[in-house]
Write a protein that holds these residues in place. Structure first.
Motif, PDB file in Angstrom:
ATOM      1  N   VAL A  34       0.906  -1.293  -0.225  1.00 25.87           N
ATOM      2  CA  VAL A  34       0.409  -0.156   0.172  1.00 25.87           C
ATOM      3  C   VAL A  34       0.948   1.345  -0.501  1.00 25.87           C
ATOM      4  O   VAL A  34       0.758   2.317  -0.695  1.00 25.87           O
ATOM      5  CB  VAL A  34      -0.731   0.148   1.056  1.00 25.87           C
ATOM      6  CG1 VAL A  34      -2.350  -1.221   1.110  1.00 25.87           C
ATOM      7  CG2 VAL A  34      -0.051   0.109   2.286  1.00 25.87           C
ATOM      8  N   ASN A  36       2.334   2.837   2.399  1.00 20.57           N
ATOM      9  CA  ASN A  36       1.690   3.747   3.219  1.00 20.57           C
ATOM     10  C   ASN A  36       1.618   3.250   4.746  1.00 20.57           C
ATOM     11  O   ASN A  36       1.200   2.169   4.816  1.00 20.57           O
ATOM     12  CB  ASN A  36       0.228   4.203   3.295  1.00 20.57           C
ATOM     13  CG  ASN A  36      -0.174   5.471   3.756  1.00 20.57           C
ATOM     14  OD1 ASN A  36      -0.629   5.092   5.221  1.00 20.57           O
ATOM     15  ND2 ASN A  36      -0.470   6.726   3.490  1.00 20.57           N
ATOM     16  N   ALA A  39      -1.699   2.591   6.350  1.00 19.15           N
ATOM     17  CA  ALA A  39      -2.827   1.977   5.720  1.00 19.15           C
ATOM     18  C   ALA A  39      -2.287   0.050   5.917  1.00 19.15           C
ATOM     19  O   ALA A  39      -3.048  -1.096   6.531  1.00 19.15           O
ATOM     20  CB  ALA A  39      -2.973   2.571   4.503  1.00 19.15           C
ATOM     21  N   LYS A  42      -3.296  -0.890   9.805  1.00 18.16           N
ATOM     22  CA  LYS A  42      -4.863  -1.300   9.305  1.00 18.16           C
ATOM     23  C   LYS A  42      -4.694  -2.973   8.776  1.00 18.16           C
ATOM     24  O   LYS A  42      -5.532  -3.266   9.387  1.00 18.16           O
ATOM     25  CB  LYS A  42      -5.971  -0.108   8.596  1.00 18.16           C
ATOM     26  CG  LYS A  42      -6.349   1.248   9.451  1.00 18.16           C
ATOM     27  CD  LYS A  42      -6.530   2.210   8.491  1.00 18.16           C
ATOM     28  CE  LYS A  42      -6.752   2.993   9.241  1.00 18.16           C
ATOM     29  NZ  LYS A  42      -7.454   4.044   8.658  1.00 18.16           N
ATOM     30  N   TYR A  48      -0.819   2.686  14.454  1.00 17.51           N
ATOM     31  CA  TYR A  48      -0.240   3.494  13.916  1.00 17.51           C
ATOM     32  C   TYR A  48       1.731   3.220  15.292  1.00 17.51           C
ATOM     33  O   TYR A  48       2.738   2.539  14.145  1.00 17.51           O
ATOM     34  CB  TYR A  48       0.111   4.924  13.596  1.00 17.51           C
ATOM     35  CG  TYR A  48       0.918   5.232  13.070  1.00 17.51           C
ATOM     36  CD1 TYR A  48       1.038   4.998  11.489  1.00 17.51           C
ATOM     37  CD2 TYR A  48       1.893   6.321  13.312  1.00 17.51           C
ATOM     38  CE1 TYR A  48       1.844   5.913  11.746  1.00 17.51           C
ATOM     39  CE2 TYR A  48       2.830   6.116  12.764  1.00 17.51           C
ATOM     40  CZ  TYR A  48       2.927   6.205  11.747  1.00 17.51           C
ATOM     41  OH  TYR A  48       4.110   7.480  11.212  1.00 17.51           O
TER      42      TYR A  48
END
Length: 363
Positions: A34, A36, A39, A42, A48
Motif C-alpha cells: 500500500v 503507506n 494503511a 490497518k 500506527y
C-alpha cells in the motif's frame, strides 16, 4: 477424532532473548503493497504507534534501516527490506509443503493411537491433489467418516498394505507403454493376496516451466542442456521412475539429470521450487504447475488407484470410504482440478480387469 497439530515455520533471530521476525515481515509486506505505514498498520490490525515501534525494533536488531519516508511517496522499503520480503515469500513457498508433510506424519501417528479406541481408515498414498481433496472433505464433515493420511511413494504404500499396516494404499500407474514397467515394480505387492482396485482419476503428467517458457524447453531432451536447472522428485517415487523412462526414450542418459539438482517430495514442492526461480524445470502433475502460475508441457497420462484387500470390500470402513469417493461434494471438488479426469471415479476392478481396461482419456 482428536484435533490435528498445526505446524508452522518461524523466522527468528538467534539473539538473547530470540527476536521473532514474523510480525515485522508482515508489516513490511503490507507497506510494500500500500506504500503507506498507516494503511499498512490497518491491514495488519495494529495501531500506527505499535507498527512504527515494530519497525524501529526490527531496525535495532538488524542494525540497518528498513523503511524510509519519502515526501510525496509515503513509506518506502529499503533495498534490504525488499530482499527480506522476497526471501520470506520464496522460503514460505518451499517450506510449506515440507512442514505440511511433517504435520501429516505426526497427525497420522496420533490418529493411529486414537484409532485404538475408535477405528479410523489408515490411508497411505502417493501424493496427489485428489488425495488432498479427501482431507478437505474430512474437514468439511467433522462428524463423518475419518481417515488418517500419510504420504508415501506408491511402492511404499503397497508394501505397507501387504504388511497390514494400512487399510488402503494409493498409487499411480502410467497409461500405455509405461504401465508394464511400473507394474513390474509393484508386482510383489499386487500378487501376494487378492486385492481390489478402485479408480480415483486419470491425470496429466509433464514438465513445469517458467511463464512464457524463456528457455524454450520442448521435451525431455532439453533437460540435459547445461543452462537448464532441473528439480527432481525423491528416489523411489513413481514420478521419478516415469521421468527416467521418458528420458531414456528421448535418448538421454537419465543419470545426468536425475542425480543432480535439488530433490523434492511432492508435486507442489517441485512446482514451488520452479516458481521461486531456483530451478528452470520440474516434472509432475498439471495441477501443481497451474497453482504456481507455471506453464505446463503435457507428456503422459497416469491413472491413480486405491488398493485394498478383497475380503474387506463389504466392511463398514471400506464402504464408507467408497461412499466418500462417490459423494457429490467430492465429485464437485474433482471437477475443479486442472489436469484431472474423474469420469470413472469409484469404479472397482480386480487386478485382471485393471490390466485389461484402457482408461486413458482425452484431457
Amino acid at each position: 477424532m482428536i484435533p490435528d497439530l498445526d505446524l508452522s515455520v518461524r523466522w527468528q533471530l538467534a539473539t538473547e532473548p530470540p527476536y521473532d521476525m514474523g510480525q515485522l515481515v508482515q508489516i513490511l509486506m503490507a507497506i510494500e503493497k500500500v506504500g503507506n505505514l498507516a494503511a499498512a498498520a490497518k491491514i495488519c490490525r495494529l495501531s500506527y504507534r505499535h507498527a512504527w515501534g515494530m519497525i524501529r525494533d526490527g531496525e535495532k536488531h538488524l542494525k540497518t534501516t528498513l523503511v524510509q519516508t519519502v515526501r510525496g511517496q509515503g513509506s518506502v522499503l529499503t533495498e534490504l527490506a525488499q530482499q527480506i520480503v522476497v526471501l520470506y515469500r520464496r522460503h514460505e513457498q518451499l517450506l510449506h509443503p515440507h512442514v505440511q508433510g511433517v504435520a501429516q506424519q505426526l497427525n497420522a501417528q496420533l490418529q493411529e493411537l486414537y484409532a485404538q479406541q475408535r477405528h479410523i481408515l489408515r490411508l497411505h498414498a502417493s501424493h496427489g491433489f485428489a488425495v488432498e481433496g479427501l482431507m478437505r472433505w474430512q474437514s468439511d464433515h467433522p462428524s463423518g467418516f475419518r481417515m488418517a493420511l500419510q504420504y508415501r511413494t506408491g511402492g511404499e504404500a503397497l508394501a505397507l498394505l501387504q504388511k497390514k499396516e494400512c487399510d488402503v494404499a494409493g498409487f499411480q500407474l502410467p497409461t500405455g507403454k509405461y504401465q508394464d514397467a511400473m507394474l513390474r515394480l509393484y508386482q510383489d505387492y499386487l500378487q501376494s493376496e487378492p486385492l481390489l482396485f478402485v479408480l480415483l482419476a486419470c491425470r496429466r503428467v509433464g514438465l513445469f516451466v517458467q511463464p512464457h517458457n524463456p528457455l524454450q524447453i520442448q521435451g525431455m531432451a532439453d533437460l540435459v542442456r547445461p543452462e537448464v536447472r532441473v528439480v527432481n522428485r525423491q528416489p523411489g517415487s513413481g514420478t521419478r521412475y516415469l521421468m527416467r523412462w521418458l528420458l531414456e526414450d528421448a535418448g538421454v542418459d537419465a543419470d545426468l539429470v536425475l542425480n543432480y539438482g535439488a530433490t523434492e517430495f511432492t508435486h507442489m514442492a517441485v512446482a514451488a521450487h520452479v516458481a521461486s526461480g531456483m530451478a528452470d524445470v520440474g516434472f509432475g502433475i498439471e495441477t501443481a504447475a497451474r497453482r504456481c502460475g507455471l506453464e505446463f508441457i503435457s507428456l503422459e497420462q497416469e491413472r491413480y488407484f486405491f488398493a485394498f484387500y478383497q475380503d474387506m470390500v463389504n466392511s463398514a470402513i471400506i464402504q464408507s470410504f467408497l461412499s466418500v469417493l462417490r459423494s457429490p461434494d467430492y465429485k464437485h471438488y474433482m471437477q475443479q482440478l486442472a489436469g484431472y479426469e474423474s469420469e470413472h471415479m469409484g469404479t472397482i476392478y480386480t487386478l485382471e480387469q485393471l490390466l485389461q481396461q484402457d482408461l486413458s482419456v482425452s484431457l
